[in-house]
Design a protein around this motif. Structure first.
Motif, PDB file in Angstrom:
ATOM      1  N   ASP A   3       0.866  -1.171   0.000  1.00  0.00           N
ATOM      2  CA  ASP A   3       0.000   0.000   0.000  1.00  0.00           C
ATOM      3  C   ASP A   3       0.899   1.216   0.000  1.00  0.00           C
ATOM      4  OD1 ASP A   3      -2.759  -0.310  -0.095  1.00  0.00           O
ATOM      5  OD2 ASP A   3      -2.748  -1.270   1.880  1.00  0.00           O
ATOM      6  N   LEU A   4       0.646   2.155  -0.899  1.00  0.00           N
ATOM      7  CA  LEU A   4       1.512   3.335  -0.957  1.00  0.00           C
ATOM      8  C   LEU A   4       0.692   4.565  -0.589  1.00  0.00           C
ATOM      9  CD1 LEU A   4       3.479   2.509  -4.243  1.00  0.00           C
ATOM     10  CD2 LEU A   4       4.217   2.189  -1.879  1.00  0.00           C
ATOM     11  N   PRO A   5       1.357   5.579  -0.072  1.00  0.00           N
ATOM     12  CA  PRO A   5       0.621   6.792   0.291  1.00  0.00           C
ATOM     13  C   PRO A   5       0.026   7.435  -0.957  1.00  0.00           C
ATOM     14  CG  PRO A   5       2.993   7.173   0.351  1.00  0.00           C
ATOM     15  CD  PRO A   5       2.803   5.698   0.157  1.00  0.00           C
ATOM     16  N   GLU A   6      -1.108   8.070  -0.815  1.00  0.00           N
ATOM     17  CA  GLU A   6      -1.761   8.708  -1.974  1.00  0.00           C
ATOM     18  C   GLU A   6      -0.983   9.945  -2.407  1.00  0.00           C
ATOM     19  OE1 GLU A   6      -3.178   9.088  -4.905  1.00  0.00           O
ATOM     20  OE2 GLU A   6      -4.927   7.999  -4.122  1.00  0.00           O
ATOM     21  N   TRP A   7      -0.538   9.951  -3.653  1.00  0.00           N
ATOM     22  CA  TRP A   7       0.224  11.101  -4.156  1.00  0.00           C
ATOM     23  C   TRP A   7      -0.639  12.034  -4.994  1.00  0.00           C
ATOM     24  CZ3 TRP A   7       2.460   6.103  -5.087  1.00  0.00           C
ATOM     25  CH2 TRP A   7       1.894   5.432  -6.180  1.00  0.00           C
ATOM     26  N   GLN A   8      -1.810  11.590  -5.340  1.00  0.00           N
ATOM     27  CA  GLN A   8      -2.666  12.470  -6.125  1.00  0.00           C
ATOM     28  C   GLN A   8      -3.421  13.413  -5.194  1.00  0.00           C
ATOM     29  OE1 GLN A   8      -2.197  12.706  -9.096  1.00  0.00           O
ATOM     30  NE2 GLN A   8      -1.570  10.719  -9.920  1.00  0.00           N
ATOM     31  N   ASP A   9      -3.823  14.532  -5.790  1.00  0.00           N
ATOM     32  CA  ASP A   9      -4.630  15.505  -5.072  1.00  0.00           C
ATOM     33  C   ASP A   9      -5.944  14.837  -4.639  1.00  0.00           C
ATOM     34  OD1 ASP A   9      -5.971  17.711  -4.218  1.00  0.00           O
ATOM     35  OD2 ASP A   9      -6.374  18.491  -6.231  1.00  0.00           O
ATOM     36  N   PRO A  10      -6.239  14.866  -3.337  1.00  0.00           N
ATOM     37  CA  PRO A  10      -7.434  14.172  -2.846  1.00  0.00           C
ATOM     38  C   PRO A  10      -8.711  14.635  -3.560  1.00  0.00           C
ATOM     39  CG  PRO A  10      -6.147  15.076  -1.025  1.00  0.00           C
ATOM     40  CD  PRO A  10      -5.474  15.512  -2.280  1.00  0.00           C
ATOM     41  N   ALA A  11      -8.787  15.928  -3.842  1.00  0.00           N
ATOM     42  CA  ALA A  11      -9.991  16.446  -4.498  1.00  0.00           C
ATOM     43  C   ALA A  11     -10.145  15.839  -5.894  1.00  0.00           C
ATOM     44  CB  ALA A  11      -9.924  17.966  -4.598  1.00  0.00           C
ATOM     45  N   TRP A  12      -9.006  15.681  -6.555  1.00  0.00           N
ATOM     46  CA  TRP A  12      -8.992  15.131  -7.914  1.00  0.00           C
ATOM     47  C   TRP A  12      -9.397  13.664  -7.890  1.00  0.00           C
ATOM     48  CZ3 TRP A  12      -9.027  15.821 -12.909  1.00  0.00           C
ATOM     49  CH2 TRP A  12      -8.350  14.962 -13.779  1.00  0.00           C
ATOM     50  N   VAL A  13      -8.858  12.918  -6.909  1.00  0.00           N
ATOM     51  CA  VAL A  13      -9.203  11.497  -6.796  1.00  0.00           C
ATOM     52  C   VAL A  13     -10.690  11.345  -6.491  1.00  0.00           C
ATOM     53  CG1 VAL A  13      -8.814   9.387  -5.477  1.00  0.00           C
ATOM     54  CG2 VAL A  13      -6.883  10.833  -6.093  1.00  0.00           C
ATOM     55  N   ALA A  14     -11.199  12.244  -5.627  1.00  0.00           N
ATOM     56  CA  ALA A  14     -12.616  12.173  -5.282  1.00  0.00           C
ATOM     57  C   ALA A  14     -13.467  12.466  -6.506  1.00  0.00           C
ATOM     58  CB  ALA A  14     -12.929  13.168  -4.161  1.00  0.00           C
ATOM     59  N   LYS A  15     -13.026  13.424  -7.283  1.00  0.00           N
ATOM     60  CA  LYS A  15     -13.790  13.838  -8.450  1.00  0.00           C
ATOM     61  C   LYS A  15     -13.806  12.740  -9.520  1.00  0.00           C
ATOM     62  CE  LYS A  15     -13.725  17.277 -12.012  1.00  0.00           C
ATOM     63  NZ  LYS A  15     -12.641  17.841 -12.775  1.00  0.00           N
ATOM     64  N   THR A  16     -12.659  12.143  -9.747  1.00  0.00           N
ATOM     65  CA  THR A  16     -12.571  11.118 -10.791  1.00  0.00           C
ATOM     66  C   THR A  16     -13.111   9.772 -10.320  1.00  0.00           C
ATOM     67  OG1 THR A  16     -10.351  10.614 -10.031  1.00  0.00           O
ATOM     68  CG2 THR A  16     -10.536  12.133 -11.884  1.00  0.00           C
ATOM     69  N   ARG A  17     -13.204   9.619  -9.007  1.00  0.00           N
ATOM     70  CA  ARG A  17     -13.601   8.343  -8.405  1.00  0.00           C
ATOM     71  C   ARG A  17     -12.674   7.212  -8.807  1.00  0.00           C
ATOM     72  NH1 ARG A  17     -19.844   7.941  -7.786  1.00  0.00           N
ATOM     73  NH2 ARG A  17     -20.370  10.136  -7.492  1.00  0.00           N
ATOM     74  N   TRP A  18     -11.432   7.544  -8.946  1.00  0.00           N
ATOM     75  CA  TRP A  18     -10.466   6.508  -9.260  1.00  0.00           C
ATOM     76  C   TRP A  18     -10.124   5.712  -8.005  1.00  0.00           C
ATOM     77  CZ3 TRP A  18      -6.594  10.071 -12.280  1.00  0.00           C
ATOM     78  CH2 TRP A  18      -7.083  10.276 -13.575  1.00  0.00           C
ATOM     79  N   PRO A  19      -9.755   4.424  -8.188  1.00  0.00           N
ATOM     80  CA  PRO A  19      -9.273   3.667  -7.037  1.00  0.00           C
ATOM     81  C   PRO A  19      -7.894   4.161  -6.624  1.00  0.00           C
ATOM     82  CG  PRO A  19      -9.220   2.318  -9.046  1.00  0.00           C
ATOM     83  CD  PRO A  19      -9.842   3.634  -9.412  1.00  0.00           C
TER      84      PRO A  19
END
Ligand code: ADP
Ligand code: MG
Length: 695
Positions: free
Chosen positions: A175-191
């Motif tokens: 498991d790696l720390p999330e490097w993407q912008d949280p808002a962006w991940v939430a918006k795209t709904r990517w895993p």
């Protein structure tokens, strides 16, 4: 420095379960040396297995049959397949092997035993058959995956073996720390990253294989973001290199006043961008992109004058003798008007000329040097070089550019770099190939240019074309006639070009020059020079017509087998004409006799007839090529992405580039929590300097 958390993924592939001495070289070749490389293989398809019986077997689908072995049928003729007849309650299933040993198969499928077999259902002589089935005992039923990803198999490595290795590699994925912008991940709904990787290897239906599947988008974006970060960091590294501060001065004002035209808006903007860089005290790295004729020379000349006005020297380097001379012929008068002294330096200078010019550069008396490769030779010394302008940078090696830049005075800092390209390229390509540079684009053409009329004609009408060509040449026009180079057989292409030149000589009764890639460089440049100076009215050439060569009197361009050229290339070629005040024409001849023109080819040529905007043509060319031309992409300098498809993920690439700038702008040393995670991402993809796209 690699974060510890990544160590398992960066273990040698030989540490993976199932990798023995036989498999090892095959995996290394297919995937790469590391466990990560195996985990980063992408399935290209999937199989769905359904339980079936002999009676309800569906041809073309993959079935699971529970059968009992009836008998082995050993072929009587060599080369015929080995068959095993098997039965279930509803009928027969034939299992087929091409090659292999009958003994082995007999042992695998003992008579009278029950087995589960799976494979693609075929019908032959109205009997159900499976070629090379996979075999399981009833106890192994649970091992038969209902849905299985299919990997591109290679010699000696089946998809099944690859799948097992991939599954083993996933055990190493932490498991790696999330490097993407949280808002962006939430918006795209990517895993998250790890979930996306697992999902990549566990497709459930066809849409999961598409580039827009969430897991694939996520991984592609991670990859693009990592690449753009690497490029952005290099950009930053350059920016923190101090460089001479250059401001426009009297020389620049005099030059501007001497120009017989007003700058276009695009030129104004490009100059403003360059001046901002030059005055910043940080080293400039800028690409000036603009079609042939868009007015790059005036922009470059202003930068040269600025440097002189601030007491520095500058150099402009072109890839060929003829281009260097043309630059000099056109820039020297501008420099004279500005009161700046310029010298030409090429490989053809006489020893005496060379001595004087070198001395003038070393003393600082000459403020501008224009030349070829001769410029970065060891004997060339500058007093205070501050700016290097490089025309058609892609024609030089990285080293060559650096050797010129190394001629600066370390005490005044790095040498500013302005590169110019007359090849409009799509944004995505710009980002990968020149991601390290800032870009100025000349999107607007200087006024008063007569548009080039483009016609698309079948080769069958060549006689008519020749007739019109004759009339134009008799009226004083000059023309290019381009024959395609198809890499497969240079010799026959050359023969075709020679034959065409002879034909035209005979029919038109004019002098016809021939320039091709296999000629010695000097000889070719001599022919080009004869054409440029108007001594030859018609030039037959393979594609060697130099980018940037300016022959204003040439108003006709005939391109034979235009359908064999790339759009961007055709646009480049067409750019040779329409450079003067007279109306110009470009004739695209397609096909050779009976072959019609395919839809894509038509669309492509139609694009050219519709527009002269190089950027639009470049985007269209790129789009039309689709993912179907990996060679073309490679040739255009695309890095070897594992997940990203520069065409299908175009929008993601643009976002990734912005995102990378933003992240580094806010947190240059990546010390925030997101910054720390971003470092892990960078290490995960490990874009090194020796990879394409980063030079
Ligand atoms: P490029 O180097 O981009 O191919 P050039 O710099 O050679 O283009 O410019 C093409 C021609 O247009 C030259 O003859 C140049 O003098 C002319 N030109 C450049 N800028 C302008 C302008 N703003 N208005 C009118 N003519 C211009
Ligand atoms: Mg030019």
């Amino acid at each position: 420095m690699r974060p510890e958390i990544l160590f398992p993924l960066f273990a040698e592939v030989s540490t993976l379960k199932g990798v023995g001495p036989k498999v090892l070289p095959l995996v290394q070749k297919l995937a790469g040396p590391l466990v990560r490389d195996v985990a980063f293989l992408s399935p290209a398809g999937l199989v769905v297995r359904r339980p079936m019986t002999a009676a309800d077997a569906v041809e073309g689908q993959v079935g699971i049959f529970e059968i009992s072995i009836d008998r082995l049928i050993v072929p009587s003729k060599p080369g015929a397949p080995i068959k095993v007849r098997a039965t279930d309650a509803t009928g027969f299933v034939h299992l087929i092997w091409f090659g292999g040993s009958a003994q082995h198969i007999d042992r695998l499928l003992p008579r009278g035993q029950t087995r589960l077999v799976t494979g693609k259902v075929e019908r032959f002589n109205n009997e159900v058959q499976i070629v090379h089935p996979d075999i399981f005992t009833p106890q192994q039923a649970g091992d038969i995956p209902a849905i299985e990803p299919v990997y591109p198999a290679t010699q000696g490595l089946t998809s099944r073996v690859i799948r097992k290795l991939v599954q083993a590699s996933l055990q190493h994925a932490p498991d790696l720390p999330e490097w993407q912008d949280p808002a962006w991940v939430a918006k795209t709904r990517w895993p998250g990253w790890r979930a996306a990787l697992q999902r990549l290897h566990a497709p459930e239906a066809e849409p999961d294989l598409e580039p827009d599947a969430p897991a694939r988008q996520r991984l592609a974006y991670d990859e693009l973001f990592a690449h753009q970060l690497a490029l952005a960091r290099r950009r930053r590294a350059r920016q923190i290199t101090p460089a001479p501060v250059i401001h426009p001065g009297d020389a620049s004002t005099r030059l501007l006043a001497s120009l017989p035209f007003q700058l276009t808006g695009a030129q104004d903007q490009a100059i403003a961008e360059i001046r901002r860089d030059l005055a910043s005290g940080e080293q400039m790295g800028r690409l000036l992109q603009g079609d042939v004729g868009s007015g790059k020379t005036a922009v470059a000349a202003l930068a040269l004058a600025d440097a002189a006005a601030s007491g520095f020297q500058s150099a402009l380097m072109a890839p060929t003798e003829i281009l260097a001379r043309q630059h000099f012929q056109r820039i020297a008068p501008m420099m004279e008007a500005a009161g700046v002294s310029a010298v030409l330096l090429t490989g053809r200078d006489t020893p005496a000329e060379r001595r004087t010019r070198l001395a003038a550069l070393a003393s600082g008396e000459a403020q501008v040097a224009i030349g070829t490769h001769a410029l970065f030779q060891d004997a060339v010394r500058f007093d205070r070089l501050a700016l290097a302008v490089i025309d058609e940078q892609h024609r030089f090696g990285v080293n060559e550019r650096q050797r010129l830049q190394a001629k600066g005075d370390p005490r005044t800092g790095g040498v500013h770099l302005l590169t110019m390209s007359a090849t409009p390229i799509p944004r995505t390509l710009e980002l990968t190939q020149y991601g390290e540079l800032e870009v100025s684009r000349l999107t607007e053409k200087p006024p008063g240019r007569t548009p080039v009329t483009t016609a698309v004609l079948p080769l069958a009408r060549i006689g008519e074309v020749a007739k019109r060509l004759k009339a134009a040449i008799d009226g004083g026009a000059q023309a290019y006639w381009i024959c395609p180079l198809v890499a497969e057989s240079e010799a026959s292409d050359l023969a075709a070009a020679e034959a065409r030149a002879a034909d035209l000589r005979r029919i038109l009764k004019v002098e016809v020059g021939l320039a091709h890639g296999q000629m010695p460089g000097a000889e070719r440049e001599a022919v080009m020079a004869d054409f440029a100076d108007g001594r030859i009215p018609l030039l037959v050439a393979t594609t060697v017509v130099e980018v940037g060569v300016d022959v204003p009197n040439a108003t006709i361009m005939v391109i034979e087998h235009a359908d064999r050229f790339g759009l961007a290339q055709l646009h480049q070629l067409r750019g040779r004409v329409g450079r003067g005040a007279k109306a110009s024409a470009c004739i695209l001849l397609y096909g050779g006799g009976d072959d019609g023109l395919g839809e894509t080819a038509k669309t492509r040529l139609e694009t050219l007839r519709r527009t002269e905007d190089g950027f639009e043509i470049a985007e269209e060319d790129f789009r039309l090529r689709g993912g179907g031309d990996p060679l073309g992409l490679k040739q255009s300098g695309f890095p070897a992405y594992r997940f990203a498809d520069p065409i299908r993920h175009r929008a993601l690439m643009l976002t990734a580039a912005d995102d990378a700038r933003l992240v580094l702008g806010r947190d240059p040393d990546l010390t925030s929590p997101r910054g720390e995670a971003v470092k892990v991402l960078e290490a995960l993809f490990d874009w090194r300097n020796d990879r394409p796209g980063i030079d």
